[in-house]
Design an enzyme around this catalytic site. Structure first.
Site, PDB file in Angstrom:
ATOM      1  N   HIS A   1      -9.286 -53.289  65.621  1.00 35.42           N
ATOM      2  CA  HIS A   1      -8.696 -52.351  64.642  1.00 35.42           C
ATOM      3  C   HIS A   1      -9.680 -52.159  63.472  1.00 35.42           C
ATOM      4  O   HIS A   1      -9.439 -52.620  62.354  1.00 35.42           O
ATOM      5  CB  HIS A   1      -7.382 -52.985  64.176  1.00 35.42           C
TER       6      HIS A   1
ATOM      7  N   ASP B   1      -2.329 -40.803  61.543  1.00 31.96           N
ATOM      8  CA  ASP B   1      -2.053 -41.989  62.371  1.00 31.96           C
ATOM      9  C   ASP B   1      -1.910 -41.493  63.816  1.00 31.96           C
ATOM     10  O   ASP B   1      -0.834 -41.103  64.252  1.00 31.96           O
ATOM     11  CB  ASP B   1      -0.764 -42.667  61.866  1.00 31.96           C
TER      12      ASP B   1
ATOM     13  N   ARG C   1      -4.091 -61.884  65.522  1.00 35.50           N
ATOM     14  CA  ARG C   1      -4.741 -61.780  64.202  1.00 35.50           C
ATOM     15  C   ARG C   1      -4.183 -62.793  63.198  1.00 35.50           C
ATOM     16  O   ARG C   1      -4.698 -62.914  62.093  1.00 35.50           O
ATOM     17  CB  ARG C   1      -4.647 -60.346  63.651  1.00 35.50           C
TER      18      ARG C   1
ATOM     19  N   GLU D   1     -10.274 -47.183  65.918  1.00 38.84           N
ATOM     20  CA  GLU D   1      -9.950 -48.427  66.622  1.00 38.84           C
ATOM     21  C   GLU D   1     -10.224 -48.292  68.118  1.00 38.84           C
ATOM     22  O   GLU D   1      -9.820 -47.303  68.736  1.00 38.84           O
ATOM     23  CB  GLU D   1      -8.470 -48.755  66.382  1.00 38.84           C
TER      24      GLU D   1
ATOM     25  N   ARG E   1      -6.611 -57.797  55.518  1.00 47.15           N
ATOM     26  CA  ARG E   1      -6.607 -56.309  55.448  1.00 47.15           C
ATOM     27  C   ARG E   1      -8.039 -55.808  55.302  1.00 47.15           C
ATOM     28  O   ARG E   1      -8.652 -55.951  54.237  1.00 47.15           O
ATOM     29  CB  ARG E   1      -5.769 -55.852  54.262  1.00 47.15           C
TER      30      ARG E   1
END
Ligand code: BG6
Length: 295
Positions: A165, A210, A95, A269, A69
């Site tokens: 990201h 978002d 990832r 991103e 994270r």
């Protein structure tokens, strides 16, 4: 080739990182940095004279099978939830995969270029039937340049989404303005996936944000008033920019994200996602690149 057989230039050190995962630490007159082989994940970059540019959660997992994270997760071959199977991991398997270190080179300007690769494995192919070769090149210098290359090694067209990201460290997201997306259409995931058009004012943050900005190749600038710093993100091979901050409730709901950490980060991103998904013919390749600099 075993890890120890890869020659490392001055300024690059192989380490057992957090959770014992292998990583490469960079320390040169230009910058410090760090990249984990788990996920080909850049976790730090700091040009000398500046504070850390990338944000990392103090609560991140560092273990096989779980995402890190913060830093720069590599999302591939889907973005967000899997399009049809919610049991598949969000943002794809890249990832979560152990990548292979291919080479490390020091350039004349003291930048260190690290190249890792990943081939889609048998387990991936059960759920995503496209053999692909992925390469991640991260160049740590006065700028941080990260490039994800994908080549379709299969015999049928391959459709995918992808993202670098990137989590940026900011003084206080409530005083951040993002420039460069005026007039761009975005999908607002907080408002049921409806489409809106960004107005002329820079993007500010007053709640969970978002947004997937489509059909944009523009450079964005993160104006961080609280730290008095501007960060530019220039991109190539990318038609999508995603802007994300979870705010209070979503931060609380994520086990690997501290309840009080959301004001100190914003994600901008560099992506090809949703309507900007890519299709590669057999043998074809694509390169997605983000160049990050403190202005
Ligand atoms: C963003 C998505 O890119 O990533 C958000 O737009 C998502 O919807 C966020 O919540 C974090 O995803 P994850 O899987 O790392 O928790």
């Amino acid at each position: 080739m075993s890890l120890s057989a890869i020659p490392l230039p001055a300024g690059a050190t192989l380490q057992a990182g957090r959770g014992g995962l292998p990583c490469l630490a960079i320390d040169t007159p230009a910058c410090t940095g760090e990249i984990y082989f788990h996920g080909a994940h850049v976790t730090a970059w700091q040009p000398h004279g500046h504070g850390p540019v990338l944000w990392m959660s103090r609560h991140s997992a560092f273990e096989p099978g779980r995402p890190i994270r913060g830093g720069i997760p590599v999302c591939f071959p889907w973005f967000g939830p899997h399009p049809s199977d919610p049991s598949r991991p969000p943002h794809g398997f890249a990832r979560l995969s152990p990548w292979t270190l291919d080479r490390v080179e020091r350039r004349i300007d003291d930048a260190v270029a690290v190249t890792l690769s990943l081939r889609t494995g048998a387990d991936d192919l059960r759920h995503w039937p496209h053999p692909c070769a992925l390469t991640l090149e991260a160049t740590f210098g006065r700028q941080l340049v990260v490039a994800l290359s994908v080549r379709n090694d299969g015999d049928s067209p391959c459709m995918f989404q992808e993202a670098l990201h990137t989590y940026f460290a900011v003084g206080d997201v409530r005083q951040v303005a993002i420039e460069g997306l005026a007039g761009t259409t975005y999908v607002d995931k907080v408002r049921g996936g409806e489409h809106f058009r960004q107005d002329a004012a820079p993007i500010g943050f007053t709640g969970e944000t978002d947004r997937v900005y489509l059909d944009t190749e523009s450079t964005t600038v993160i104006d961080d008033a609280a730290q008095g710093r501007r960060i530019a993100v220039e991109k190539q091979g990318s038609r999508t920019t995603v802007v994300w901050n979870p705010w209070i409730a979503k931060a609380k709901a994520m086990p690997d994200f501290g309840d009080d950490e959301w004001p100190a980060m914003v994600c901008v991103e560099t992506a090809n996602a949703l309507d900007n998904a890519l299709t590669l013919a057999p043998g074809d390749g694509h390169r997605l690149q983000a160049s990050i600099r403190v202005e």
